[in-house]
Structure formats: C-alpha cells, structure tokens
Design a protein around this motif. Structure first.
Motif, mmCIF file in Angstrom:
data_model
loop_
_atom_site.group_PDB
_atom_site.id
_atom_site.type_symbol
_atom_site.label_atom_id
_atom_site.label_comp_id
_atom_site.label_asym_id
_atom_site.label_seq_id
_atom_site.Cartn_x
_atom_site.Cartn_y
_atom_site.Cartn_z
ATOM 1 N N LEU A 159 -10.093 189.718 45.424
ATOM 2 C CA LEU A 159 -11.442 189.187 45.261
ATOM 3 C C LEU A 159 -11.433 187.665 45.205
ATOM 4 O O LEU A 159 -10.412 187.036 44.889
ATOM 5 C CB LEU A 159 -12.069 189.741 43.973
ATOM 6 C CG LEU A 159 -12.176 191.267 43.853
ATOM 7 C CD1 LEU A 159 -12.688 191.642 42.467
ATOM 8 C CD2 LEU A 159 -13.081 191.830 44.934
ATOM 9 N N ASP A 160 -12.561 187.072 45.475
ATOM 10 C CA ASP A 160 -12.733 185.626 45.332
ATOM 11 C C ASP A 160 -12.938 185.327 43.849
ATOM 12 O O ASP A 160 -13.906 185.825 43.246
ATOM 13 C CB ASP A 160 -13.946 185.177 46.139
ATOM 14 C CG ASP A 160 -14.183 183.663 46.068
ATOM 15 O OD1 ASP A 160 -13.510 182.997 45.265
ATOM 16 O OD2 ASP A 160 -15.070 183.189 46.802
ATOM 17 N N PRO A 161 -12.063 184.521 43.232
ATOM 18 C CA PRO A 161 -12.223 184.224 41.801
ATOM 19 C C PRO A 161 -13.598 183.670 41.455
ATOM 20 O O PRO A 161 -14.108 183.917 40.355
ATOM 21 C CB PRO A 161 -11.120 183.195 41.523
ATOM 22 C CG PRO A 161 -10.115 183.404 42.598
ATOM 23 C CD PRO A 161 -10.882 183.858 43.806
ATOM 24 N N ALA A 162 -14.211 182.955 42.378
ATOM 25 C CA ALA A 162 -15.516 182.357 42.107
ATOM 26 C C ALA A 162 -16.609 183.405 41.938
ATOM 27 O O ALA A 162 -17.665 183.122 41.356
ATOM 28 C CB ALA A 162 -15.893 181.398 43.224
ATOM 29 N N ASN A 163 -16.350 184.612 42.420
ATOM 30 C CA ASN A 163 -17.363 185.666 42.341
ATOM 31 C C ASN A 163 -17.077 186.686 41.236
ATOM 32 O O ASN A 163 -17.755 187.710 41.149
ATOM 33 C CB ASN A 163 -17.464 186.393 43.684
ATOM 34 C CG ASN A 163 -17.996 185.493 44.781
ATOM 35 O OD1 ASN A 163 -18.799 184.602 44.529
ATOM 36 N ND2 ASN A 163 -17.539 185.710 46.004
#
Length: 377
Positions: free
Chosen positions: A38-42
């Motif tokens: 996953l994208d850490p920002a999300n």
C-alpha cells in the motif's frame, strides 16, 4: 555435504524473563505498507491512541530549537520540566518525577516494590505492561475479575494480602475506556491497606470532563502510599518522544529516581513537554475534537448495530465477532486498528479516534466488511 541446519541459538536469560510474552504494539504505517503493498500516504493508523492533530506548534518549535544541542546529555534532574509540572499540579518539586513515558515508571515500581515474595494486583482488562513488568522481577500478578466492564473495587481491596507489594488501577482505563468516579476512587484508596503502593494510571485523564477528573490533592491527602502516573504521549501528541511523569510523596519519588536509568528523558523530550504545558489551547482543541468525534462514532455504531463499550478516552472498544480477522481485513484496506485478543477479548477491536476524515474512512470500510453490525453474545 555442508550442514545446512539452522544454528541453535542459546537464550541464557533468566527463565521467568524468557517466558514473558512480548508486548504487541500497534502496527506501524511503514510495516503495513510493506506487507500489503500500500501507499503509506493512504494508510490511516487508529491503533495506538495517538493524537491525530500531532503536537502543539509551540512544542514543535521547541523540538527544532533543542535539536541543535543533541550532542549534550540532557538534564538528568529535568529541572525546568519538574518545576513546571509541580506548579501546574499544585505540588512540590520533590513530589514530581519525569520519566521516559509512564512505562518507565511502571518498570521502576516493579523493581522497587515487587519480587518473588511480593506480588502485584491488577484488575481484569488492564494495560499489559503492569503484568509484564512484574514478571520481569520474578514477581506474579493477581488478576481481579471485572464486574461487567467496570472494576470490582471491593474485590480489589479483598485481594490484598500481606504479600501484596503494589496495586495498579487506571482511570480512564485502557483498553476498555471505563472510568472510576472520583468519590468511589477516594473511598477505594482509603480502603486499601497502607503497606500497598497504589499506582493510579491517569494517562487518559485529560479526556475526561473537568468535573470527572480526580482531585490530586485530595487523593494524596487520603493516602501517602500513592503514585499517580501521567503522560505526554496522548493528549499532548508527544508519543514519539517518550515523556511521562509521576506524582507521589518525596520518599517514593526518591526511590523511583534511584532506580531510574541516567538521562532517561531526552533533552528534546523535556523541551517539547515544557512547551506543550504552556499551550493549553492546543490540548483543549484536541479534547473537544475527540469528544465530538467519539460521540459521532458511537452514534454510527448504534445505527449499524455494533455493540461497543462507552468510553471517556480517545478510543472505543467495539464488537466485531472475530477481532484478529477483522483487523487484518481493515489493514488490507489501509486502516490500522488494534486487536485485543491478548486481553481475552478475541471478538472485539479497539479503535483510536482520529480526525473526522480519518473516522469517515474507517467507518466506511468497517460497514462494508460488516454491513449487519455485530452484537456480543
């Protein structure tokens, strides 16, 4: 042929130490991002009761300023911070001891008051560190069953024996969120025999309405063998800097400081905590946000048919049927919550209260996974 067998790793630690189960922390965002691609920002972390607003701007400014002197050891006496805490709480300098979070003080209590001959008493559904720190000293714990979701205060008093060294109690309590009313707490303290050190954990104190907060001076006047623990990790948003403090009579503080590792509270932590004390508007803003969002989440749980435990902290315990599986499913969707099977609550999850937009995402994914809600048996 070369020997490909895995090497035998010897663990020569004391048996009672090697047998302690590791503390299960909330999963970090980076670890979840790696595991599920996953994208850490999300990713939204609602697992560790952290302040989603961050820390006070004044604290951040102090962090930046103090970072220029990290080559110096911190002030072991925490002189300025201790004076500020003493003034804020109406006690003397000698009655305050900062530590590396509340956990630092819990360990020192175990070292100073518990051994093979003296045990600790803990209520059911208590912070896991109480028991693990006792076990590290070769001590044991007596767990007193709860009365529903509340402490059985009479049973806690009745459990005390001549071999009881310490008794731990928290209000509000993690992981449940239950609260001991101030008058009931005062009566309880009066009933506990004087040879027992009572450790009152107030890590979540600031989330209570002012009228529900125990009166520190009344409690300290009620009994001398009392240690009150508080932290900057929760409402102050300084969990990453590890700063907490204890308040007790000077003889207890002296013993705890003797057991404390030198320079346990970093210079950056001291500076940030001192600045945060001087920014009550920030902590009040988080208190108000948390209260309104907690009410909104509880209303959503009720509307969708989820059982939950009424909370006065910055988290809510709610029923899902299979806690570990639901937590895993939410993580795959980028929402980190906290399974509590280690507390004997396999069918429940604990969720920290985030910012409104974070709570919206959590509720959407939860209701997608469990559209019919979940009721406890």
């Amino acid at each position: 042929m070369p020997d490909t067998a895995a090497p035998v790793l010897l663990n020569t630690a004391l048996g009672h130490v090697a047998a302690i189960p590791p503390y299960p922390p909330g999963r970090p965002i980076a670890a979840v991002a790696r595991e599920f691609g996953l994208d850490p920002a999300n990713i939204i972390k609602l697992a560790s009761n952290e302040n989603p607003m961050g820390c006070s701007p004044k604290a951040m400014e102090a962090i930046r300023a103090s970072a220029t002197e990290t080559h110096y050891y911190p002030d072991f006496d925490c002189f300025e911070l201790r004076h500020a805490l003493a003034e804020e709480n109406g006690v003397s300098f000698a009655e305050v001891l900062p530590g590396a979070g509340s956990s630092d003080l819990i360990l020192q209590v175990a070292r100073g008051w518990l051994d093979k001959g003296r045990h600790a008493i803990v209520p059911q559904y208590s912070f896991a560190a109480y028991e693990s720190c006792a076990k590290a000293q070769g001590s044991s714990t007596v767990t007193v069953p709860a009365k529903g979701w509340d402490y059985d205060l009479d049973a806690l008093v009745s459990a005390v024996t001549d071999e009881t060294g310490a008794l731990f109690i928290a209000t509000p309590n993690n992981p449940i969120g239950n609260v001991v009313a101030p008058d009931a707490l005062e009566a309880f303290l009066k009933a506990v025999p004087e040879h027992v050190l009572v450790v009152l954990d107030e890590a979540y104190r600031e989330f209570l309405p002012v009228e529900q907060r125990p009166d520190l001076k009344r409690l300290m006047a009620t009994r001398q063998n009392l240690l009150v623990m508080r932290t900057f990790s929760k409402i102050h948003g300084l969990a990453g800097l590890r700063v907490g403090y204890g308040i007790a009579n000077p003889s207890i503080i002296t013993t705890l400081k003797t057991l404390q590792m030198p320079f346990s509270v970093s210079a950056v932590g001291q500076a940030a905590a001192l600045a945060s004390i001087n920014d009550p508007a920030f902590t009040q803003a988080y208190h108000d946000l948390n209260a309104s969002e907690r009410q909104r989440i509880c209303a959503a749980f009720e509307d969708k048919g989820f059982d939950y435990v009424p909370s006065q902290a910055n988290f809510i315990l709610f029923h899902v049927g299979d806690g570990p599986a639901t937590a895993q499913a939410l993580m795959k969707r980028g929402v980190i919550t906290r399974p509590v099977a280690n507390y004997g609550l396999k069918t429940w999850l604990r969720v920290s209260i985030g910012l409104p937009e974070q709570n919206d995402v959590f509720l959407k994914h939860l209701f997608d996974l469990l559209p019919q809600g979940s009721r406890a048996a």
